[in-house]
Design a protein around this motif. Structure first.
Motif, PDB file in Angstrom:
ATOM      1  N   VAL A 275      11.142   5.759  -0.260  1.00  0.00           N
ATOM      2  CA  VAL A 275      12.613   5.321  -0.258  1.00  0.00           C
ATOM      3  C   VAL A 275      12.951   4.295   0.583  1.00  0.00           C
ATOM      4  O   VAL A 275      13.518   3.172   0.207  1.00  0.00           O
ATOM      5  CB  VAL A 275      13.374   6.547   0.269  1.00  0.00           C
ATOM      6  CG1 VAL A 275      14.841   6.075   0.486  1.00  0.00           C
ATOM      7  CG2 VAL A 275      13.358   7.736  -0.699  1.00  0.00           C
ATOM      8  N   GLU A 276      12.213   4.063   1.543  1.00  0.00           N
ATOM      9  CA  GLU A 276      12.248   2.892   2.568  1.00  0.00           C
ATOM     10  C   GLU A 276      11.832   1.540   1.960  1.00  0.00           C
ATOM     11  O   GLU A 276      12.509   0.654   1.893  1.00  0.00           O
ATOM     12  CB  GLU A 276      11.712   3.124   3.974  1.00  0.00           C
ATOM     13  CG  GLU A 276      12.401   4.066   4.776  1.00  0.00           C
ATOM     14  CD  GLU A 276      13.660   3.811   5.011  1.00  0.00           C
ATOM     15  OE1 GLU A 276      14.290   2.744   5.381  1.00  0.00           O
ATOM     16  OE2 GLU A 276      14.923   4.743   4.846  1.00  0.00           O
ATOM     17  N   THR A 277      10.648   1.757   1.198  1.00  0.00           N
ATOM     18  CA  THR A 277      10.134   0.586   0.530  1.00  0.00           C
ATOM     19  C   THR A 277      11.065   0.223  -0.688  1.00  0.00           C
ATOM     20  O   THR A 277      11.398  -1.043  -0.615  1.00  0.00           O
ATOM     21  CB  THR A 277       8.820   0.679   0.080  1.00  0.00           C
ATOM     22  OG1 THR A 277       7.892   1.102   1.331  1.00  0.00           O
ATOM     23  CG2 THR A 277       8.394  -0.460  -0.792  1.00  0.00           C
ATOM     24  N   GLY A 278      11.642   1.239  -1.191  1.00  0.00           N
ATOM     25  CA  GLY A 278      12.420   0.883  -2.370  1.00  0.00           C
ATOM     26  C   GLY A 278      13.803   0.201  -1.875  1.00  0.00           C
ATOM     27  O   GLY A 278      14.296  -0.524  -2.507  1.00  0.00           O
TER      28      GLY A 278
ATOM     29  N   LEU B  53       0.941  -1.080  -0.032  1.00  0.00           N
ATOM     30  CA  LEU B  53       0.051   0.070  -0.111  1.00  0.00           C
ATOM     31  C   LEU B  53       0.837   1.384   0.091  1.00  0.00           C
ATOM     32  O   LEU B  53       0.382   2.382  -0.485  1.00  0.00           O
ATOM     33  CB  LEU B  53      -0.939  -0.080   1.223  1.00  0.00           C
ATOM     34  CG  LEU B  53      -2.106   0.973   1.246  1.00  0.00           C
ATOM     35  CD1 LEU B  53      -2.944   0.769   0.065  1.00  0.00           C
ATOM     36  CD2 LEU B  53      -2.807   1.004   2.676  1.00  0.00           C
ATOM     37  N   GLN B  54       2.125   1.064   0.571  1.00  0.00           N
ATOM     38  CA  GLN B  54       3.047   2.434   0.701  1.00  0.00           C
ATOM     39  C   GLN B  54       4.176   2.368  -0.465  1.00  0.00           C
ATOM     40  O   GLN B  54       5.175   2.706  -0.217  1.00  0.00           O
ATOM     41  CB  GLN B  54       3.585   2.365   2.014  1.00  0.00           C
ATOM     42  CG  GLN B  54       2.520   2.729   3.111  1.00  0.00           C
ATOM     43  CD  GLN B  54       1.528   4.048   2.704  1.00  0.00           C
ATOM     44  OE1 GLN B  54       2.274   5.088   2.461  1.00  0.00           O
ATOM     45  NE2 GLN B  54       0.337   3.944   3.050  1.00  0.00           N
ATOM     46  N   GLY B  55       3.627   1.320  -1.340  1.00  0.00           N
ATOM     47  CA  GLY B  55       4.754   1.059  -2.482  1.00  0.00           C
ATOM     48  C   GLY B  55       5.133  -0.566  -2.380  1.00  0.00           C
ATOM     49  O   GLY B  55       5.126  -1.168  -1.309  1.00  0.00           O
ATOM     50  N   PRO B  56       5.344  -1.080  -3.710  1.00  0.00           N
ATOM     51  CA  PRO B  56       5.348  -0.310  -4.855  1.00  0.00           C
ATOM     52  C   PRO B  56       4.103  -0.205  -5.739  1.00  0.00           C
ATOM     53  O   PRO B  56       4.161   0.462  -6.774  1.00  0.00           O
ATOM     54  CB  PRO B  56       6.456  -1.361  -5.629  1.00  0.00           C
ATOM     55  CG  PRO B  56       6.039  -2.698  -4.991  1.00  0.00           C
ATOM     56  CD  PRO B  56       5.829  -2.455  -3.631  1.00  0.00           C
ATOM     57  N   ALA B  57       3.048  -0.737  -5.346  1.00  0.00           N
ATOM     58  CA  ALA B  57       1.825  -0.829  -5.994  1.00  0.00           C
ATOM     59  C   ALA B  57       1.004   0.580  -5.580  1.00  0.00           C
ATOM     60  O   ALA B  57       0.494   1.310  -6.571  1.00  0.00           O
ATOM     61  CB  ALA B  57       0.997  -1.935  -5.716  1.00  0.00           C
ATOM     62  N   TYR B  58       0.761   0.825  -4.436  1.00  0.00           N
ATOM     63  CA  TYR B  58       0.065   2.273  -3.896  1.00  0.00           C
ATOM     64  C   TYR B  58      -1.323   2.067  -4.115  1.00  0.00           C
ATOM     65  O   TYR B  58      -2.019   2.134  -3.174  1.00  0.00           O
ATOM     66  CB  TYR B  58       0.808   3.408  -4.778  1.00  0.00           C
ATOM     67  CG  TYR B  58       2.230   3.575  -4.316  1.00  0.00           C
ATOM     68  CD1 TYR B  58       2.664   4.285  -3.236  1.00  0.00           C
ATOM     69  CD2 TYR B  58       3.164   3.220  -5.209  1.00  0.00           C
ATOM     70  CE1 TYR B  58       3.886   4.627  -2.997  1.00  0.00           C
ATOM     71  CE2 TYR B  58       4.490   3.398  -4.843  1.00  0.00           C
ATOM     72  CZ  TYR B  58       4.845   4.149  -3.777  1.00  0.00           C
ATOM     73  OH  TYR B  58       6.211   4.403  -3.451  1.00  0.00           O
TER      74      TYR B  58
ATOM     75  N   THR C 260      16.534  -5.576  -2.500  1.00  0.00           N
ATOM     76  CA  THR C 260      17.381  -6.706  -1.989  1.00  0.00           C
ATOM     77  C   THR C 260      16.779  -7.873  -3.009  1.00  0.00           C
ATOM     78  O   THR C 260      17.557  -8.857  -2.852  1.00  0.00           O
ATOM     79  CB  THR C 260      16.977  -7.057  -0.581  1.00  0.00           C
ATOM     80  OG1 THR C 260      15.528  -7.268  -0.422  1.00  0.00           O
ATOM     81  CG2 THR C 260      17.550  -5.843   0.204  1.00  0.00           C
ATOM     82  N   GLN C 261      15.785  -7.651  -3.784  1.00  0.00           N
ATOM     83  CA  GLN C 261      15.201  -8.891  -4.463  1.00  0.00           C
ATOM     84  C   GLN C 261      15.678  -8.575  -6.181  1.00  0.00           C
ATOM     85  O   GLN C 261      15.509  -9.438  -6.720  1.00  0.00           O
ATOM     86  CB  GLN C 261      13.591  -8.704  -4.793  1.00  0.00           C
ATOM     87  CG  GLN C 261      13.194  -8.984  -3.312  1.00  0.00           C
ATOM     88  CD  GLN C 261      13.158 -10.222  -3.141  1.00  0.00           C
ATOM     89  OE1 GLN C 261      13.097 -11.382  -3.708  1.00  0.00           O
ATOM     90  NE2 GLN C 261      13.501 -10.442  -1.638  1.00  0.00           N
ATOM     91  N   TRP C 262      16.567  -7.647  -6.239  1.00  0.00           N
ATOM     92  CA  TRP C 262      16.955  -7.318  -7.719  1.00  0.00           C
ATOM     93  C   TRP C 262      17.729  -8.477  -8.207  1.00  0.00           C
ATOM     94  O   TRP C 262      17.752  -9.112  -9.342  1.00  0.00           O
ATOM     95  CB  TRP C 262      17.889  -5.987  -7.647  1.00  0.00           C
ATOM     96  CG  TRP C 262      18.499  -5.692  -8.865  1.00  0.00           C
ATOM     97  CD1 TRP C 262      17.698  -5.090  -9.818  1.00  0.00           C
ATOM     98  CD2 TRP C 262      19.690  -6.077  -9.638  1.00  0.00           C
ATOM     99  NE1 TRP C 262      18.497  -5.044 -11.209  1.00  0.00           N
ATOM    100  CE2 TRP C 262      19.724  -5.452 -11.002  1.00  0.00           C
ATOM    101  CE3 TRP C 262      20.977  -6.645  -8.821  1.00  0.00           C
ATOM    102  CZ2 TRP C 262      21.015  -5.663 -11.555  1.00  0.00           C
ATOM    103  CZ3 TRP C 262      22.143  -6.577  -9.742  1.00  0.00           C
ATOM    104  CH2 TRP C 262      22.097  -6.080 -10.865  1.00  0.00           C
ATOM    105  N   ARG C 263      18.632  -9.363  -7.355  1.00  0.00           N
ATOM    106  CA  ARG C 263      19.690 -10.264  -7.785  1.00  0.00           C
ATOM    107  C   ARG C 263      18.992 -11.321  -7.868  1.00  0.00           C
ATOM    108  O   ARG C 263      19.435 -12.454  -8.808  1.00  0.00           O
ATOM    109  CB  ARG C 263      20.648 -10.417  -6.672  1.00  0.00           C
ATOM    110  CG  ARG C 263      21.740  -9.387  -6.520  1.00  0.00           C
ATOM    111  CD  ARG C 263      22.930  -9.544  -5.671  1.00  0.00           C
ATOM    112  NE  ARG C 263      23.809  -8.419  -5.543  1.00  0.00           N
ATOM    113  CZ  ARG C 263      24.768  -8.296  -6.610  1.00  0.00           C
ATOM    114  NH1 ARG C 263      25.187  -9.151  -7.507  1.00  0.00           N
ATOM    115  NH2 ARG C 263      25.624  -7.314  -6.496  1.00  0.00           N
ATOM    116  N   SER C 264      17.718 -11.573  -7.575  1.00  0.00           N
ATOM    117  CA  SER C 264      16.776 -12.864  -7.656  1.00  0.00           C
ATOM    118  C   SER C 264      16.166 -12.906  -8.993  1.00  0.00           C
ATOM    119  O   SER C 264      15.381 -13.838  -9.342  1.00  0.00           O
ATOM    120  CB  SER C 264      15.918 -13.106  -6.522  1.00  0.00           C
ATOM    121  OG  SER C 264      15.006 -12.072  -6.293  1.00  0.00           O
ATOM    122  N   GLN C 265      16.246 -11.777  -9.468  1.00  0.00           N
ATOM    123  CA  GLN C 265      15.280 -11.530 -10.950  1.00  0.00           C
ATOM    124  C   GLN C 265      16.362 -12.155 -11.968  1.00  0.00           C
ATOM    125  O   GLN C 265      17.314 -11.771 -12.360  1.00  0.00           O
ATOM    126  CB  GLN C 265      15.109 -10.107 -11.089  1.00  0.00           C
ATOM    127  CG  GLN C 265      14.507  -9.282 -10.119  1.00  0.00           C
ATOM    128  CD  GLN C 265      12.877  -9.617  -9.994  1.00  0.00           C
ATOM    129  OE1 GLN C 265      12.017  -9.523 -10.615  1.00  0.00           O
ATOM    130  NE2 GLN C 265      12.761 -10.306  -8.701  1.00  0.00           N
TER     131      GLN C 265
END
Length: 264
Positions: free
Chosen positions: A241-244, A139-144, A249-254
């Motif tokens: 920013v905090e959510t981002g 709800l506070q990111g990334p979908a909002y 941390t999930q970037w490397r799993s993509q």
């Protein structure tokens, strides 16, 4: 079928004859899910399995039929709808779309990847339905909210009229309720949202912390439910920013991702 296998299978009421299956579908056979024995409609959610043929196991989207829904379609994990080597849309995905399988955004907290969406946009592959999978974790990111998810499709070039169809008439038809909602017509329920496109200059993150600079956004102007006007609020500012930072941390799993790791 083991208890673990059954964990991802939720057979809904007999009247709707819909079945939702999650990642455990990767170890299910066509016989085990009862596919093809009575016209069940499947809503499929895959993140960690593979989309290609796997013997007698249900292949997604290869074995899906018209009216079935492939949700969380634009994530960047192993079962991305892109070929993980060429980053192009495989023939089996195009064939599924052409025979009427519906591809849904289902943004959620971990199921939207800018890189995947941009590659699909370059081939003219648009979602049939746009949904948020909104919950407390996004709800506070990334979908909002839904207008923000719609904005992401607008950013990559999806025609505005197609975006509107993907949040109105197409999902209404998919749910079998287009005689009640989905269009503005006599006899339909007066559930109406008026939106506008306005200029902006802000960064917007995906589920792996990857960001894009947004210049146009879709915002609500007025909302009617059953003909009654409800108050509208300005959307939550982004990026968070905090959510981002957490999402990055999930970037490397993509398996499909930007060339540079996101930094906040």
């Amino acid at each position: 079928m083991s208890t673990e296998d059954r964990r991802g299978q939720n057979l809904k009421d007999e009247e709707s004859r819909e079945m939702t299956v999650n990642d455990s579908l990767s170890v299910m056979t066509k016989e085990e899910v009862g596919y093809g024995r009575g016209g069940e409609r499947l809503t499929v959610n895959l993140k960690e399995s593979n989309i290609f043929e796997q013997g007698d196991q249900l292949s997604c989207p290869g074995d899906l039929a018209a009216g079935d829904i492939y949700t969380h379609a634009f994530h960047g994990y192993l079962s991305t709808i892109l070929d993980p080597e060429s980053w192009t849309i495989p023939k089996t995905v195009w064939e599924a779309k052409n025979r009427g399988v519906l591809f849904d955004v289902g943004h959620g907290q971990g199921s939207f990847n800018w890189t995947v969406l941009e590659k699909c946009a370059a081939e003219g592959f648009w979602p049939d339905t746009i949904s948020t999978d909104l919950h407390s974790g996004n709800l506070q990111g990334p979908a909002y909210d839904l207008p923000t998810v719609m904005t992401k499709l607008l950013h990559v070039g999806m025609p505005f009229v197609e975006i509107i169809k993907a949040v109105t008439i197409t999902p209404a038809r998919a749910l079998g309720i287009s005689d009640k909602v989905g269009v503005l017509a006599p006899g339909r329920e007066a559930d109406i949202t008026i939106v506008k496109i306005e200029d902006c200059d802000a960064w917007l993150e995906d589920s792996a912390g990857q960001r894009r600079r947004i210049r146009k956004r879709i915002v609500p102007v007025a909302v009617f439910k059953g003909g009654k006007l409800f108050e509208t609020r300005r959307p939550v500012p982004w990026p968070n920013v905090e959510t981002g930072k957490n999402l990055a941390t999930q970037w490397r799993s993509q398996v499909v991702r930007d060339s540079e790791e996101p930094k906040f």
